[in-house]
Design an enzyme around this catalytic site. Structure first.
Site, PDB file in Angstrom:
ATOM      1  N   ARG A  33      48.862  27.279  51.771  1.00 46.64           N
ATOM      2  CA  ARG A  33      47.671  26.695  52.408  1.00 46.64           C
ATOM      3  C   ARG A  33      47.990  26.113  53.775  1.00 46.64           C
ATOM      4  O   ARG A  33      47.155  25.460  54.385  1.00 46.64           O
ATOM      5  CB  ARG A  33      47.071  25.622  51.503  1.00 46.64           C
ATOM      6  CG  ARG A  33      46.442  26.241  50.276  1.00 46.64           C
ATOM      7  CD  ARG A  33      45.725  25.243  49.411  1.00 46.64           C
ATOM      8  NE  ARG A  33      45.031  25.960  48.345  1.00 46.64           N
ATOM      9  CZ  ARG A  33      44.603  25.394  47.234  1.00 46.64           C
ATOM     10  NH1 ARG A  33      44.777  24.117  47.043  1.00 46.64           N
ATOM     11  NH2 ARG A  33      43.995  26.129  46.324  1.00 46.64           N
ATOM     12  N   GLU A  45      48.529  35.672  47.043  1.00 47.75           N
ATOM     13  CA  GLU A  45      47.539  36.104  46.057  1.00 47.75           C
ATOM     14  C   GLU A  45      48.131  37.109  45.068  1.00 47.75           C
ATOM     15  O   GLU A  45      47.787  37.108  43.895  1.00 47.75           O
ATOM     16  CB  GLU A  45      46.303  36.686  46.742  1.00 47.75           C
ATOM     17  CG  GLU A  45      45.483  35.640  47.512  1.00 47.75           C
ATOM     18  CD  GLU A  45      44.913  34.525  46.634  1.00 47.75           C
ATOM     19  OE1 GLU A  45      44.879  34.676  45.407  1.00 47.75           O
ATOM     20  OE2 GLU A  45      44.516  33.486  47.189  1.00 47.75           O
ATOM     21  N   TYR A 128      39.624  41.825  43.789  1.00 51.60           N
ATOM     22  CA  TYR A 128      39.950  40.406  43.874  1.00 51.60           C
ATOM     23  C   TYR A 128      40.778  40.114  45.131  1.00 51.60           C
ATOM     24  O   TYR A 128      40.451  39.218  45.920  1.00 51.60           O
ATOM     25  CB  TYR A 128      40.715  39.945  42.613  1.00 51.60           C
ATOM     26  CG  TYR A 128      41.364  38.613  42.849  1.00 51.60           C
ATOM     27  CD1 TYR A 128      40.620  37.443  42.739  1.00 51.60           C
ATOM     28  CD2 TYR A 128      42.694  38.513  43.269  1.00 51.60           C
ATOM     29  CE1 TYR A 128      41.182  36.215  43.029  1.00 51.60           C
ATOM     30  CE2 TYR A 128      43.261  37.303  43.567  1.00 51.60           C
ATOM     31  CZ  TYR A 128      42.508  36.152  43.444  1.00 51.60           C
ATOM     32  OH  TYR A 128      43.065  34.945  43.755  1.00 51.60           O
ATOM     33  N   ASP A 146      37.973  35.735  39.781  1.00 50.41           N
ATOM     34  CA  ASP A 146      39.140  35.899  38.914  1.00 50.41           C
ATOM     35  C   ASP A 146      38.841  35.144  37.623  1.00 50.41           C
ATOM     36  O   ASP A 146      37.713  34.675  37.426  1.00 50.41           O
ATOM     37  CB  ASP A 146      40.419  35.397  39.613  1.00 50.41           C
ATOM     38  CG  ASP A 146      40.425  33.883  39.808  1.00 50.41           C
ATOM     39  OD1 ASP A 146      39.378  33.227  39.547  1.00 50.41           O
ATOM     40  OD2 ASP A 146      41.470  33.338  40.203  1.00 50.41           O
TER      41      ASP A 146
HETATM   42  N1  ADE Z   1      44.679  31.146  42.333  1.00 53.84           N
HETATM   43  C1  ADE Z   1      44.891  32.295  42.993  1.00 53.84           C
HETATM   44  N2  ADE Z   1      44.694  32.136  44.292  1.00 53.84           N
HETATM   45  C2  ADE Z   1      44.369  30.848  44.476  1.00 53.84           C
HETATM   46  C3  ADE Z   1      44.036  30.080  45.599  1.00 53.84           C
HETATM   47  N3  ADE Z   1      44.040  30.634  46.805  1.00 53.84           N
HETATM   48  N4  ADE Z   1      43.713  28.797  45.409  1.00 53.84           N
HETATM   49  C4  ADE Z   1      43.722  28.275  44.170  1.00 53.84           C
HETATM   50  N5  ADE Z   1      44.041  28.931  43.078  1.00 53.84           N
HETATM   51  C5  ADE Z   1      44.353  30.211  43.223  1.00 53.84           C
END
Ligand code: ADE
Length: 378
Positions: A33, A45, A128, A146
């Site tokens: 992030r 991902e 996804y 998801d």
């Molecule tokens: N699970 C998979 N990708 C995610 C994301 N970007 N943020 C939170 N949980 C996740």
């Protein structure tokens, strides 16, 4: 009718503000992030599929340090990629990542593609992953669905039945698109996933802490804990394997290589493929560990002519679960004067075998062998 099925525009604005506000305040500080680069979002991902956040973090950091961009991933030897994936499971994900990186270099000059069609043409990327990359990295209005998001929506709508049933899944997708905050698609998708991962969890959902509890039909009906309905479980299948951990006088052992090219797609019902996706000890399927099974492995499968080990010892049983299969391995420590010649095999000390790309199952066998050797030395 549940709010999420037919939201009015005032309600929808409030609903979005509440969830986005909650996310701004409580979002977990996760390494992917820190920036919104498509390559990094893609890797995160893929790693997060079928794998918990806590398990992914150290793998993600090591992987990005070694392969900081598409080109470095495309140019690497496959074994380097697998080694950094070793222990994370579902190794086809790593192979697909590298194939996709090579395709991006060959077809798009190394520039990460930015359209749905081009992304979908890459191996290992489905609806996804496309939605996650487009929204999180590029701010496009694409709703992710998801397991976590599906559970959140199913509760908002008090959906009964199996969510993975195609009609249900399509309806959940339609709701996900309706709810998506168009100006903040990436944050919105992450907020929905985060809610599913932290509060709107499968068992004991934390409705008292939920920012959108007032919009939730399942909560209103007092049935949040029983949605989604339990899926019919696939019956477990017991798999029995016999493995040979060779050991010569210098402490060396033998590992067989992962299948190359066309062999690697071999169906999973070819039993030893359970262990053979990465470097592995010679293994066959056999109902029980026995001298006969070991002989079959050494003489029948490995075609060793003078298979007269100095000593062979049955190690402690190794057990492992892979989705619906429970695997038990009777592994023998086979002490030999000289390691047999097997084409493609690799010699390594038992201690160093841990640094090759091996699966968790192979690591468990290795651990039993190391334990036995350590005890024998005492
Ligand atoms: N699970 C998979 N990708 C995610 C994301 N970007 N943020 C939170 N949980 C996740």
């Amino acid at each position: 009718m549940a709010f999420a099925e037919k939201p009015d525009s005032d309600g929808l604005a409030e609903f979005r503000d509440l969830l986005l506000g909650w996310f701004r305040q409580y979002r977990r500080d996760l390494p992917w992030r820190k920036d919104r680069e498509p390559y990094r979002i893609w890797i995160s991902e893929i790693m997060l599929q079928q794998t918990r956040v806590a398990a992914v973090i150290p793998y993600y950091e090591r992987f990005l340090a070694r392969f900081p961009n598409v080109k470095s991933l495309a140019d690497a030897p496959e074994d380097d990629v697998l080694r950094l994936w070793s222990g994370l499971g579902y190794y086809s994900r790593a192979r697909n990542l590298q194939s996709a990186a090579r395709q991006i270099c060959a077809e798009h000059g190394g520039e990460f593609p930015r359209t749905r069609e081009k992304l979908l043409a890459l191996p290992g990327i489905g609806d996804y992953t496309v939605a996650a990359i487009l929204s999180i990295a590029l701010g496009e209005q694409s709703a992710v669905l998801d397991g976590n998001v599906a559970r959140v929506i199913a509760r908002l709508e008090a959906t009964r039945g199996d969510l993975r049933e195609p009609d249900q899944w399509r309806q959940l997708q339609a709701t996900a698109r309706r709810l998506l905050a168009p100006e903040k698609a990436g944050d919105w998708n992450e907020a929905m996933m985060e809610l599913g991962a932290t509060l709107c969890v499968p068992r004991n959902p934390q409705c008292l802490l939920c920012p959108i509890a007032n919009f939730c039909e399942a909560r209103r009906l007092g049935i949040a804990g029983s949605i989604p309905a339990k899926r019919k479980k696939r019956a477990t299948v017991a798999v029995h394997l016999v493995s040979a951990v060779f050991l010569d006088a210098r402490g060396n052992t033998l590992l067989l290589p992962p299948p190359a090219g066309s062999d690697r797609g071999r169906a999973d019902d070819h039993v030893p493929s359970l262990v053979a996706k990465l470097w592995h000890f010679p293994t066959i399927s056999a109902p029980e560990g026995s001298d006969q099974a070991l002989r079959e492995l050494l003489q029948g499968t490995l075609k060793i002519k003078n298979a007269n080990p100095v000593q062979s010892r049955l190690l402690e049983k190794v057990r492992h679960t892979v989705t619906y299969r429970t695997v038990s391995v009777a592994a023998y420590l086979v002490q030999v004067g000289q390691l047999p010649e097997i084409s493609g095999a690799r010699q390594t000390t038992l201690e160093a075998a841990d640094r090759l790309s091996i699966s968790n199952l192979t690591r468990k066998i290795l651990r039993q062998a190391l334990k036995h050797v350590a005890i024998a030395k005492k």
